[in-house]
Design an enzyme around this catalytic site. Structure first.
Site, short mmCIF file in Angstrom:
data_model
loop_
_atom_site.label_atom_id
_atom_site.label_comp_id
_atom_site.label_asym_id
_atom_site.label_seq_id
_atom_site.Cartn_x
_atom_site.Cartn_y
_atom_site.Cartn_z
N LYS A 81 -34.64 -17.77 -8.57
CA LYS A 81 -34.36 -17.28 -7.22
C LYS A 81 -34.01 -18.40 -6.23
O LYS A 81 -34.51 -19.52 -6.37
CB LYS A 81 -35.59 -16.53 -6.70
CG LYS A 81 -35.91 -15.30 -7.49
CD LYS A 81 -35.15 -14.12 -6.92
CE LYS A 81 -35.71 -12.83 -7.45
NZ LYS A 81 -36.06 -11.89 -6.45
N ASP A 136 -27.36 -9.01 -5.47
CA ASP A 136 -28.44 -8.16 -4.97
C ASP A 136 -27.92 -6.74 -4.78
O ASP A 136 -27.49 -6.35 -3.71
CB ASP A 136 -28.98 -8.72 -3.65
CG ASP A 136 -30.37 -8.20 -3.37
OD1 ASP A 136 -30.93 -7.50 -4.24
OD2 ASP A 136 -30.89 -8.47 -2.28
N SER A 166 -36.03 -5.63 -17.24
CA SER A 166 -35.91 -6.41 -16.01
C SER A 166 -36.15 -7.87 -16.35
O SER A 166 -36.41 -8.21 -17.51
CB SER A 166 -36.85 -5.90 -14.95
OG SER A 166 -38.16 -6.13 -15.38
N LEU A 167 -36.06 -8.73 -15.38
CA LEU A 167 -36.14 -10.16 -15.66
C LEU A 167 -37.38 -10.77 -15.03
O LEU A 167 -37.82 -10.33 -13.98
CB LEU A 167 -34.93 -10.87 -15.06
CG LEU A 167 -33.57 -10.59 -15.69
CD1 LEU A 167 -32.49 -11.33 -14.91
CD2 LEU A 167 -33.57 -11.06 -17.14
N CYS A 211 -28.30 0.93 35.13
CA CYS A 211 -27.85 1.66 36.31
C CYS A 211 -28.85 2.71 36.79
O CYS A 211 -28.64 3.35 37.82
CB CYS A 211 -26.49 2.33 36.05
SG CYS A 211 -26.61 3.72 34.90
N TYR A 248 -21.49 -7.50 -16.25
CA TYR A 248 -21.92 -8.75 -16.87
C TYR A 248 -22.40 -8.61 -18.30
O TYR A 248 -22.93 -9.54 -18.88
CB TYR A 248 -22.99 -9.45 -16.02
CG TYR A 248 -24.12 -8.56 -15.53
CD1 TYR A 248 -25.02 -8.01 -16.41
CD2 TYR A 248 -24.27 -8.31 -14.16
CE1 TYR A 248 -26.06 -7.21 -15.96
CE2 TYR A 248 -25.31 -7.50 -13.70
CZ TYR A 248 -26.20 -6.96 -14.60
OH TYR A 248 -27.23 -6.16 -14.15
N ASP A 258 0.78 4.20 -2.60
CA ASP A 258 0.51 5.59 -2.21
C ASP A 258 1.58 6.54 -2.73
O ASP A 258 1.30 7.68 -3.08
CB ASP A 258 0.43 5.72 -0.69
CG ASP A 258 -0.83 5.07 -0.14
OD1 ASP A 258 -1.73 4.80 -0.95
OD2 ASP A 258 -0.90 4.85 1.08
N CYS A 266 -27.10 6.21 27.80
CA CYS A 266 -26.95 6.32 29.24
C CYS A 266 -25.87 7.37 29.49
O CYS A 266 -24.84 7.39 28.83
CB CYS A 266 -26.52 4.97 29.81
SG CYS A 266 -25.95 5.05 31.51
N CYS A 299 -31.63 4.50 32.26
CA CYS A 299 -30.82 3.35 31.84
C CYS A 299 -31.29 2.10 32.57
O CYS A 299 -31.36 2.10 33.79
CB CYS A 299 -29.34 3.62 32.13
SG CYS A 299 -28.31 2.18 31.87
N GLU A 342 -25.23 -17.17 -14.16
CA GLU A 342 -24.47 -16.20 -13.36
C GLU A 342 -25.14 -16.03 -12.02
O GLU A 342 -26.34 -16.24 -11.90
CB GLU A 342 -24.44 -14.84 -14.07
CG GLU A 342 -23.73 -14.87 -15.40
CD GLU A 342 -23.93 -13.58 -16.21
OE1 GLU A 342 -24.44 -12.59 -15.65
OE2 GLU A 342 -23.58 -13.60 -17.39
N ASP A 383 0.84 -1.20 0.00
CA ASP A 383 0.00 0.00 0.00
C ASP A 383 0.88 1.25 0.00
O ASP A 383 0.57 2.24 -0.63
CB ASP A 383 -0.89 0.04 1.25
CG ASP A 383 -1.87 -1.11 1.28
OD1 ASP A 383 -1.84 -1.92 0.33
OD2 ASP A 383 -2.63 -1.20 2.25
N LYS A 416 -29.01 -17.08 -18.83
CA LYS A 416 -29.07 -16.34 -20.09
C LYS A 416 -28.77 -17.27 -21.26
O LYS A 416 -27.85 -18.06 -21.18
CB LYS A 416 -28.02 -15.21 -20.09
CG LYS A 416 -28.17 -14.25 -18.94
CD LYS A 416 -27.04 -13.24 -18.88
CE LYS A 416 -27.27 -12.32 -17.68
NZ LYS A 416 -26.18 -11.37 -17.47
N CYS A 450 -21.31 3.33 34.13
CA CYS A 450 -22.44 2.39 34.12
C CYS A 450 -21.92 0.96 33.98
O CYS A 450 -21.08 0.69 33.11
CB CYS A 450 -23.36 2.73 32.95
SG CYS A 450 -24.60 1.49 32.61
N LYS A 489 -26.94 -13.94 -9.26
CA LYS A 489 -27.73 -12.72 -9.30
C LYS A 489 -27.36 -11.90 -8.07
O LYS A 489 -27.75 -12.21 -6.94
CB LYS A 489 -29.22 -13.04 -9.31
CG LYS A 489 -30.08 -11.81 -9.46
CD LYS A 489 -31.50 -12.19 -9.86
CE LYS A 489 -32.34 -10.97 -10.18
NZ LYS A 489 -32.57 -10.10 -9.05
#
Ligand code: IVH
Length: 668
Positions: A314, A122, A87-88, A411, A227, A42, A426, A408, A118, A38, A290, A431, A120
């Site tokens: 699904k 979300d 959409s599907l 306490c 995709y 950088d 609290c 609370c 593939e 890293d 597909k 506490c 799906k």
């Protein structure tokens, strides 16, 4: 850095640097196979930033430095899609999937049909445009015909190339998503800031993509799987080859896609991933099937809203219904009061669920959740289950409304809810419930990693007054432990070993373990890397803190506040006395960031002696020589540098002033 670069030299250096940075970004974000540390990465970015600052005429929108900070087009105007984003159709059973194939066979009799299966993901679909090999625009799906222009925000996704080889008009489509790790982090921050957490990664991703500040979007670490590719508005001849083309151009495609020659192979794929999906670090809710050939797809065509050549198959939902038996209020380590529901035990994707968080008072009121209610609960990934909805039609009238306490429950102290926040806290810093949670957090794996110091032991230690504050952990003796419930000679010894080991944990772990508000694991690492000692961190001013990347005024204030509290001051003193490590050791990954680099020092440095500077360089793997030669990489200049400076100029060697040098070695 190379201060002396002329305009012409910069013109050569800048494209080279960009290429190198693009290469390493791809290695890191797409291939998961970083080739440099890293730190080294950088350095490249910093060099490019410096050059662009000095020669702003070279800045282009595709430069890797321009991923964040660009202003979103105001109000995200809607723009027409070149080709509609359909959409599907969904299906849920193997029979329904066979029906899908049946419909295809009718339209393509006698033909061999191959598929690509593939996962799906979300998330949210997006369409991204490239022209002349350059990123130009990204749109959300919207209503399928018109989407919102979210170009500035999508650009923050590091796995997405800003430059590609193919110079034709390229449109790619894919799914923007939040990995669970980023999701958890965002929700921790939401809660820390007294805001409602997001219900699932998808909502968090969708909220993030609409933020007005692309810098904030950048911090949220969205990612995307691509995709689909169109070239000059035409489909790639097959989906499988299209995915290959996307990979070639540097896009991140999902590694689990499969070319299936029969429907049975598709079914196998579905069954396989239905079981394995919990092992992924992002949410998937099924598979997308597909038809592979674009020619066949063209024959099949689309209905009004979805194509006939693809379907989403699904997985069973991770939802269940159950009853709320009781609502309790837990007190967290920051004093936050969280309502939690005890549930009638119910099975949900392989585990038994007995509890669910209700987040906060407002959430309970908004959803009108009552004791005795039947509720729909949902689990996404490995996240704690939540109540999605109350089934009001199942109410009998015996359900009891929940009254959120104004004291609370642990306490009895007053609680306080700052204006505009959703969390009550609290107000008592000592506490017992807060102490309990602080101890558990301190000992947890990602903090001091004291194995064995869990719930039941902490409860006993508190009850027997063996521990009254965090540092007391380090004065525990064998005799204290061995007589406790479920502790024997062996486990007592093990625990003492663990406690001893924790003393040498790195500063990053300690900074996280202290439980400073807003300081999560990653920020603790940044702080440890920057300040190097706990003392330096504790003494830092808000101003110094905001200079650190990722730290805004609110977080800075919270850190300063923490170290200013007398009880925390005492806590730190005691931890030091107990012998805990307060320093950042150079971690192995960046052990030798200056390996092979040759330094020459000249003039007087204000903050350290020549010998100290030499030691610092050598500790990081560099070498110090006495005279400037073509082999020298850096000349470090202090007050009144001599002839070495002229020589370095002539040889075009990078020249660092004291500040730049300190920054380079991580002390700036
Ligand atoms: S293909 C017509 N592939 O699912 C082609 N979609 O209900 C539609 N999605 O809007 C897109 N992963 O947001 C496709 N591997 C994948 C996907 C995928 C997730 C989403 C996408 C789309 C929705 C369709």
């Amino acid at each position: 850095m190379p201060q002396s670069l002329t305009h012409a030299q910069a013109a050569r250096r800048i494209p080279k640097l960009r290429q190198e940075i693009e290469h390493h970004e791809k290695k890191y974000y797409v291939d998961n196979d970083p080739q440099i540390s890293d730190f080294e990465f950088d350095q490249l970015v910093r060099e490019l930033q410096d050059l662009e600052r000095r020669f702003p005429g070279f800045i282009t929108p595709e430069s890797p430095t321009q991923r964040v900070g660009e202003k979103p087009v105001e109000g995200f105007p809607t723009v027409s899609h070149r080709l509609p984003m359909l959409s599907l159709d969904n299906c849920y059973t193997v029979e329904e999937l066979r029906d899908f194939e049946g419909r295809i066979r009718k339209l393509l009799p006698e033909e061999t049909i191959e598929y690509v299966a593939e996962l799906k993901i979300d998330g949210l679909s997006t369409s991204i445009l490239y022209r002349g090999g350059k990123y130009v625009q990204a749109l959300t799906r919207g209503d399928g015909l018109r989407g919102d222009d979210v170009s500035a925000n999508i650009k923050t996704i590091h796995s997405l190339p800003l430059v590609i080889d193919d110079r034709r008009g390229i449109e790619v489509r894919g799914e923007v998503y939040l990995p669970f790790e980023s999701f958890r982090q965002i929700n921790r921050e939401q809660e820390n800031q007294g805001k409602s957490p997001f219900a699932n990664p998808r909502n968090a991703a969708s909220g993030s993509i609409r933020l007005l500040d692309s810098k904030e979007v950048g911090r949220r670490r969205l990612d995307a799987f691509i995709y689909y590719i169109y070239v000059d508005d035409r489909e790639w001849p097959t989906q499988w080859e299209g995915l290959r083309k996307l990979k070639q151009e540097g896009f991140k495609t999902n590694p689990h896609s499969r070319h299936c020659r029969t429907l049975q192979e598709v079914i196998d794929y579905w069954e396989e991933w239905r079981e394995k999906r919990d092992g992924l670090d992002y949410d998937v809710d099924g598979i997308v099937v597909k038809v592979n050939s674009a020619e066949q797809r063209a024959t099949l065509g689309t209905t009004a809203k979805s194509p006939r050549w693809a379907i989403s198959f699904k997985f069973p939902a991770r939802q269940a219904t159950t009853k709320i038996l009781a609502i309790r209020v837990q007190v967290g380590r920051t004093g936050a009061l969280t309502p939690v529901a005890d549930l009638e035990p119910v099975r949900l994707s392989g585990t038994t669920i007995t509890r669910s968080t209700l987040h906060n008072e407002d959430e309970v009121r908004r959803k009108d959740i009552r004791v005795g209610d039947w509720v729909l609960i949902e689990r996404s990934g490995d996240v704690i289950p939540k109540v999605v909805a109350v089934m009001k039609e199942r109410r009998t009238g015996k359900e009891k409304k929940f009254a959120f306490p104004d004291h609370c429950p642990a306490c009895g102290s007053e609680t306080f809810r700052p204006e505009g926040e959703v969390i009550s806290r609290c107000t008592n810093p000592s506490c017992p419930a807060r102490l309990r949670e602080s101890l558990l957090h301190f000992a947890s794996r990602r903090a001091m990693n004291i194995e064995g110091l869990g719930d039941s032991l902490v409860d006993q230690l508190l009850e027997k007054k063996l521990v009254r504050a965090i540092p007391d952990i380090y004065s525990l003796r064998y005799d204290d432990l061995v007589s406790l419930e479920r502790m024997g000679p062996k486990s007592s010894e093990n625990l003492l070993d663990e406690i001893e080991k924790s003393k040498s944990r790195d500063l990053a772990a300690l900074a996280f373990a202290l439980g400073i508000r807003h300081v999560g694991e990653r920020l603790a690492q940044t702080l440890a890397g920057h300040f190097r000692t706990l003392d330096a961190l504790a003494e830092a001013s808000a101003e110094q803190l905001t200079e650190v990347e990722d730290i805004g005024p609110k977080v800075a204030e919270s850190i300063v506040f923490f170290f200013r509290q007398p009880e925390n001051f005492a806590l730190i003193g005691k931890l030091k006395e107990a012998g805990l490590n307060f320093e950042t050791r150079v971690s192995r990954r960046i052990a030798q960031p200056l390996a092979g680099k040759i330094f020459v020092l000249t003039g007087t440095l204000a903050s350290l002696e020549r010998d100290e500077a030499k030691e610092v360089i050598e500790n990081l793997g560099g070498k110090v020589t006495s005279s400037v030669s073509p082999k020298t990489d850096y000349l470090v200049i202090g007050e009144s540098p001599g002839s070495k400076l002229d020589k370095a100029h002539k040889l075009n060697i990078a020249i660092l002033n004291e500040q730049e040098f300190l920054k380079l070695v991580g002390k700036g």
